[in-house]
Design a protein around this motif. Structure first.
Motif, short mmCIF file in Angstrom:
data_model
loop_
_atom_site.label_atom_id
_atom_site.label_comp_id
_atom_site.label_asym_id
_atom_site.label_seq_id
_atom_site.Cartn_x
_atom_site.Cartn_y
_atom_site.Cartn_z
N LYS A 90 33.42 110.85 22.08
CA LYS A 90 31.93 110.98 21.05
C LYS A 90 31.91 112.19 20.62
CE LYS A 90 27.21 109.65 21.22
NZ LYS A 90 27.14 108.45 20.24
N ILE A 116 36.29 101.23 23.12
CA ILE A 116 35.54 102.36 22.88
C ILE A 116 34.40 102.28 22.60
CG2 ILE A 116 35.50 104.51 21.44
CD1 ILE A 116 38.53 104.03 20.98
N TYR A 117 33.80 101.22 21.64
CA TYR A 117 32.44 101.03 21.20
C TYR A 117 31.63 100.38 22.24
CZ TYR A 117 34.30 102.07 16.65
OH TYR A 117 34.70 102.47 15.48
N HIS A 120 30.80 103.32 24.95
CA HIS A 120 29.98 104.53 24.57
C HIS A 120 28.74 104.12 23.95
CE1 HIS A 120 32.50 108.07 25.57
NE2 HIS A 120 33.70 107.25 25.17
N GLU A 121 28.77 102.89 23.16
CA GLU A 121 27.69 102.74 22.51
C GLU A 121 26.78 101.24 23.02
OE1 GLU A 121 28.85 102.13 18.24
OE2 GLU A 121 29.24 104.34 18.00
N LYS A 131 33.55 96.61 14.64
CA LYS A 131 33.69 97.87 14.14
C LYS A 131 35.30 98.38 14.12
CE LYS A 131 29.30 99.48 15.74
NZ LYS A 131 28.90 100.75 14.90
N LEU A 169 34.58 107.02 17.14
CA LEU A 169 33.16 107.41 17.24
C LEU A 169 32.68 108.58 16.26
CD1 LEU A 169 33.04 107.24 21.18
CD2 LEU A 169 32.18 105.73 19.50
N ARG A 170 33.46 109.11 15.34
CA ARG A 170 33.08 109.97 14.47
C ARG A 170 32.74 111.30 15.19
NH1 ARG A 170 33.86 105.28 11.96
NH2 ARG A 170 33.65 105.64 9.56
#
Length: 339
Positions: A90, A116-117, A120-121, A131, A169-170
């Motif tokens: 992140k 990943i999304y 983390h999200e 995404k 995650l930019r």
């Protein structure tokens, strides 16, 4: 000058081995600034990858880490593991070398990005898959290929998948460890341009770890040269390449095809048995008597250009050839003038 995003202060990484302590990183002090790409250059085995993993605390249990690694005012080495997990991906993304070994062979590439999304999200499966598809499209892969498995991709396409994972995650900082290793020249340039373009677009920062000085010189803002576990030169990329202050950097430049294609003589020392004095002196063509006796400090030369060499401390700059013609130089530009 932009402010530091990441500051590494007097970092030491030591591994316990059956033959004694192995000092993979010693006295490392570096900073990566907001919106900057820093290239970490050096031969295989010099400790580059260890440094990248140390930033994210991904080293094995037999590693001892000392010093500070500060990311936006947070000392990462002081965080409990639970909080550190929130930084990985992140805040700081990472691209490991050898994607074939890093990707799970029994999971589709799209699913590996989607996870990943979800982690983390906290988004649902469908949104995570959407995404993941967007990220694949962003790196030049048709989103439908998200159903394919790693073995169905070429080396260059696998590197694109790794870019998607690293930037999913930019993060504010991407650590790219040998992202073009093993690729042909054309694919290497494509991947480097892809990563550079995405990093610049997001105004993010990057630590580019590579042994390819020529590639780094085309994409990084500053260069840090590592030898035998320590930094021997740091400076603006154009300055380091056109006017190197350390003999090792000069030898690396001369090893490039367009600069003479001369291999660096001798072998790098093992990290278990480092030479006394300057660690490069057994291979150096410009060594002084003091070089085998005293270990030089990393000192400033000019305009943020630092080097670990007694010649740069003792001598005054002497231009021996046009700055653009390194292959015609018979010695580094810092060799002291005759009295």
């Amino acid at each position: 000058m932009s402010s530091p995003l990441l500051s590494i202060e007097y970092l030491n990484v030591t591994f316990k081995t059956s033959k004694g302590p192995l000092k993979a990183n010693e006295g490392i002090s570096l900073e990566i600034r907001e919106g900057e790409t820093l290239g970490l250059i050096g031969e295989t085995g010099c400790g580059k990858t260890t440094l990248g993993k140390a930033i994210l605390r991904l080293l094995s249990g037999n590693a001892k880490i000392e010093g500070k690694i500060v990311y936006r005012d947070t000392d990462l080495l002081s965080l409990p593991e639970k909080k550190m997990r929130l930084f990985r991906g992140k805040e700081i993304g990472i691209m490991f070398q050898n994607p074939s070994a890093c990707l799970n062979p029994v999971l589709s590439t799209g699913r590996q990005i989607a996870e990943i999304y979800r982690y983390h999200e906290g988004v649902g499966k469908k949104e995570a898959e959407e995404k993941a598809g967007e990220m694949l499209e962003l790196v030049g892969i048709n989103s439908l290929r998200g159903h394919d498995y790693p073995h169905q991709f070429s080396g260059g396409m696998l590197q694109r998948v790794m870019v998607a994972i690293g930037l999913a995650l930019r993060p504010g900082l991407l650590i790219a460890d040998e992202p073009t290793k093993g690729l042909d020249t054309d694919t290497k340039v494509q991947i480097a341009e892809l990563i550079d373009g995405l990093i610049r677009r997001e105004n993010a920062s990057m630590l580019l770890i590579t042994h390819d000085l020529e590639l780094a010189g085309s994409f990084v803002d500053r260069i840090a040269v590592m030898y035998a576990g320590e930094i021997v030169e740091v400076g603006k990329a154009a300055e380091v390449i056109s006017n190197p202050k350390h003999p090792y950097t000069l030898d690396l430049l001369h090893s490039l095809p367009g600069k003479g294609f001369r291999t660096v003589s001798g072998q790098a020392p093992g990290l278990l048995s480092l030479p006394q004095g300057c660690r490069y002196h057994p291979r150096c063509s410009f060594r002084l008597e003091v070089c085998s006796q005293v270990h030089p400090a990393l000192r400033g030369f000019c305009d943020e250009h630092l080097t670990r060499c007694f010649l740069s401390e003792m001598g005054r700059r002497k231009e021996t050839a046009p700055r653009s013609s390194l292959t015609e130089q018979s010695a580094p530009s810092y060799v002291e003038e005759e009295a």
